[in-house]
Design an enzyme around this catalytic site. Structure first.
Site, short mmCIF file in Angstrom:
data_model
loop_
_atom_site.label_atom_id
_atom_site.label_comp_id
_atom_site.label_asym_id
_atom_site.label_seq_id
_atom_site.Cartn_x
_atom_site.Cartn_y
_atom_site.Cartn_z
N GLU A 112 115.70 -17.47 -21.49
CA GLU A 112 117.08 -17.95 -21.53
C GLU A 112 117.77 -17.56 -20.23
O GLU A 112 118.82 -18.10 -19.90
CB GLU A 112 117.80 -17.35 -22.74
CG GLU A 112 119.23 -17.81 -22.96
CD GLU A 112 120.27 -16.99 -22.17
OE1 GLU A 112 121.44 -17.38 -22.19
OE2 GLU A 112 119.92 -16.00 -21.54
N CYS A 148 116.74 -17.78 -27.87
CA CYS A 148 115.72 -16.76 -28.17
C CYS A 148 114.47 -17.35 -28.84
O CYS A 148 113.50 -16.63 -29.07
CB CYS A 148 116.30 -15.69 -29.08
SG CYS A 148 117.84 -15.03 -28.46
N HIS A 199 113.33 -11.91 -35.61
CA HIS A 199 114.01 -11.87 -34.31
C HIS A 199 115.05 -10.75 -34.39
O HIS A 199 115.82 -10.68 -35.36
CB HIS A 199 114.68 -13.21 -34.01
CG HIS A 199 115.65 -13.12 -32.87
ND1 HIS A 199 115.27 -12.67 -31.63
CD2 HIS A 199 116.99 -13.35 -32.78
CE1 HIS A 199 116.33 -12.64 -30.82
NE2 HIS A 199 117.38 -13.05 -31.51
N1 CAA Z 1 129.68 4.29 -38.63
C1 CAA Z 1 128.73 3.52 -39.23
N2 CAA Z 1 128.81 2.16 -39.27
C2 CAA Z 1 129.86 1.58 -38.66
C3 CAA Z 1 130.88 2.34 -38.04
C4 CAA Z 1 130.75 3.74 -38.03
N3 CAA Z 1 131.66 4.53 -37.45
N4 CAA Z 1 131.78 1.48 -37.53
C5 CAA Z 1 131.37 0.21 -37.84
N5 CAA Z 1 130.22 0.29 -38.53
C6 CAA Z 1 129.40 -0.82 -39.04
C7 CAA Z 1 130.22 -1.94 -39.64
O1 CAA Z 1 130.58 -1.68 -40.97
C8 CAA Z 1 129.25 -3.10 -39.49
O2 CAA Z 1 128.30 -3.02 -40.52
P1 CAA Z 1 127.94 -4.34 -41.40
O3 CAA Z 1 127.30 -5.30 -40.44
O4 CAA Z 1 127.01 -3.81 -42.43
O5 CAA Z 1 129.23 -4.87 -41.92
C9 CAA Z 1 128.51 -2.80 -38.19
O6 CAA Z 1 128.74 -1.41 -37.93
C10 CAA Z 1 129.03 -3.58 -37.00
O7 CAA Z 1 130.41 -3.40 -36.94
P2 CAA Z 1 131.38 -4.65 -36.66
O8 CAA Z 1 130.94 -5.80 -37.53
O9 CAA Z 1 132.77 -4.22 -36.74
O10 CAA Z 1 130.94 -4.91 -35.15
P3 CAA Z 1 131.49 -5.95 -34.11
O11 CAA Z 1 132.29 -7.00 -34.77
O12 CAA Z 1 132.13 -5.19 -33.01
O13 CAA Z 1 130.16 -6.59 -33.51
C11 CAA Z 1 128.27 -8.03 -33.61
C12 CAA Z 1 128.94 -6.78 -34.19
C13 CAA Z 1 128.99 -9.28 -34.09
C14 CAA Z 1 126.82 -8.07 -34.08
C15 CAA Z 1 128.31 -7.95 -32.06
O14 CAA Z 1 127.55 -6.87 -31.60
C16 CAA Z 1 127.84 -9.21 -31.36
O15 CAA Z 1 128.59 -10.15 -31.16
N6 CAA Z 1 126.53 -9.24 -30.93
C17 CAA Z 1 125.97 -10.35 -30.20
C18 CAA Z 1 125.63 -11.53 -31.12
C19 CAA Z 1 124.43 -11.28 -31.99
O16 CAA Z 1 123.61 -10.42 -31.71
N7 CAA Z 1 124.28 -12.09 -33.04
C20 CAA Z 1 123.13 -12.00 -33.91
C21 CAA Z 1 122.70 -13.34 -34.48
S1 CAA Z 1 122.48 -14.52 -33.13
C22 CAA Z 1 120.93 -14.21 -32.51
O17 CAA Z 1 120.14 -13.55 -33.13
C23 CAA Z 1 120.58 -14.74 -31.15
C24 CAA Z 1 120.68 -13.64 -30.17
O18 CAA Z 1 119.67 -12.98 -29.87
C25 CAA Z 1 121.99 -13.34 -29.60
#
Ligand code: CAA
Length: 389
Positions: free
Chosen positions: A79, A111, A233
């Protein structure tokens, strides 16, 4: 005839950022990264390291016991390619001095394209069982600095030799796949960082898993109990937990909660300390499973779910081969990971902000540890790569 993976190796940047350092800089609780996202370290490439150098390093290792004369194709999946026209695999082909009569091209679908390369290679070998195909999947996962995806960056390359002598895993002919036009993660040509709708991307991933699984079951007649282990993945390792629980629920196996954790846990170890490597990530998970599983996996069926945003999903399967442990590069991989240099937050910013010049001038780059291959400079818009030993 069995066709599948004869050899598998990976390479990643020699530099990493511990997510506790990032957590401090972003004033976030480190457990959000370590536990909530399931990531501990992320590989960050230095200037002079890109998908070409990482691929050449990974492929060099995967080719160690292979007769170069039999390689009839190099399929390069990425990618984060370096050119809109020329396939990255052509640079890798030259750096490795592979045979001239070789089909080389690049594949793209976020991916997913490593899996497209694997399945295409299997079809090519079915036609010419005496040949071997090198499939390379390599990426630098890069999101906006301080954005929500930042902690899920990473970098790495996986190289696989596909042949009719699958010493590691034979790929079964049945596969289930699903496509849908969505905007969950994408990168316009003019951007260096991916754009992502994070929460939506997780929902689409799970939908694509369900659809691909249903299709796989239809064409194969198999059920959940036919599988011993699963590789998903891995954009971040907690995604595997979400995916597996989704599958378990879908198939009515919720009562097996403890058993289900062991069904994917060994596949997470490398990704947890490397980060996302997009096309390579599923196969890094496979390397992790084969190299960490305490029990003998011989004869066991592994389920694979490949996901590429945009989106394309595929569920397929393979059978682990006898004596597979004799063909793994476990020690090399552990040495690569143990010998890495930890970055300070400022080093990370410096690597992240390093920009390859676009003015057509004659530029040389500072030398960092990049294994056997290095991007030395750019002259007249042409990247110059060197083999160091
Ligand atoms: N202690 C323990 N856990 C905690 C915590 C703490 N202090 N604070 C937050 N958490 C937990 C939350 O409860 C949450 O858990 P759940 O998923 O079980 O609800 C987890 O940590 C993540 O917290 P948030 O949801 O608040 O995190 P975020 O909104 O900041 O971001 C994300 C998470 C959306 C995955 C972000 O990292 C992101 O955008 N990543 C890139 C996109 C991605 O990877 N998508 C995956 C599918 S797409 C794909 O697979 C293709 C690819 O390769 C990109």
């Amino acid at each position: 005839m069995n066709i599948g993976i004869e050899s598998l190796s990976f390479y990643t940047s020699r530099y990493y950022l511990d997510l506790k350092t990032l957590a401090r800089a972003r004033t976030v609780d480190v457990d959000k990264y370590y536990l909530g996202i399931g990531q501990e370290k992320m590989a960050i490439p230095p200037p002079g390291e890109d998908v070409i150098t990482m691929s050449a390093n990974a492929a060099c290792q995967a080719l160690k016991k292979i007769d170069y004369g039999k390689i009839a194709g190099l399929l390069f999946a990425t990618e984060s390619g370096i050119d809109q026209s020329k396939a990255g695999g052509i640079y890798v082909h030259r750096l490795l001095e592979l045979p001239k009569n070789c089909r080389v091209f690049e594949l793209k679908q976020a991916c997913y394209s490593g899996t497209a390369g694997l399945q295409l290679a299997v079809a090519m070998i079915a036609r010419h069982p005496e040949k071997k195909i090198l499939v390379v999947a390599a990426d630098v996962a890069r999101y906006a600095m301080a954005g929500s995806g930042e902690a899920t960056q990473g970098a790495g390359a996986v190289a696989m030799i596909i042949s009719a002598e699958p010493k590691l895993i034979a790929i079964e002919p049945e596969a289930g796949y699903y496509v849908e036009d969505v905007m969950d993660f994408w990168r316009p040509n003019y951007l260096q960082e991916a754009l992502v709708d994070g929460k939506y991307s997780i929902r689409v991933y799970l939908k694509a898993l369900a659809e691909s699984w249903h299709h796989y079951c239809q064409v194969s007649g198999r059920t959940f109990s036919d599988f011993y282990r699963f590789c998903y993945h891995l954009p971040f390792t907690r995604m595997a937990e979400k995916a597996h629980h989704h599958l378990v629920k879908l198939t009515g196996n919720e009562s097996l909660a403890e058993l289900t954790l062991t069904q994917f846990r060994d596949s997470l170890s490398y990704n947890r300390i490397i980060g996302n490597s997009y096309t390579a990530s599923l196969y890094l998970g496979l390397a992790s499973l084969l190299e960490h599983a305490a029990e003998d996996l011989t004869g066991k069926r592994i389920g694979f779910f490949s996901y590429g945003s945009g989106c394309m999903g595929e569920f397929f399967s393979g059978i682990v081969q006898q004596d597979y442990k004799n063909y793994l590069f476990t020690e090399t991989h552990r040495n690569i990971l143990n010998d890495r240099t930890e970055l300070t937050y400022q080093d990370y910013e410096n690597f992240y902000n390093f920009v390859y010049p676009t003015d057509g001038g004659d530029h040389k780059f500072p030398e960092y540890e990049t294994g056997m291959f290095r991007l030395v400079g750019i002259k007249e818009h042409k990247r110059i790569y060197e083999r160091k030993v």
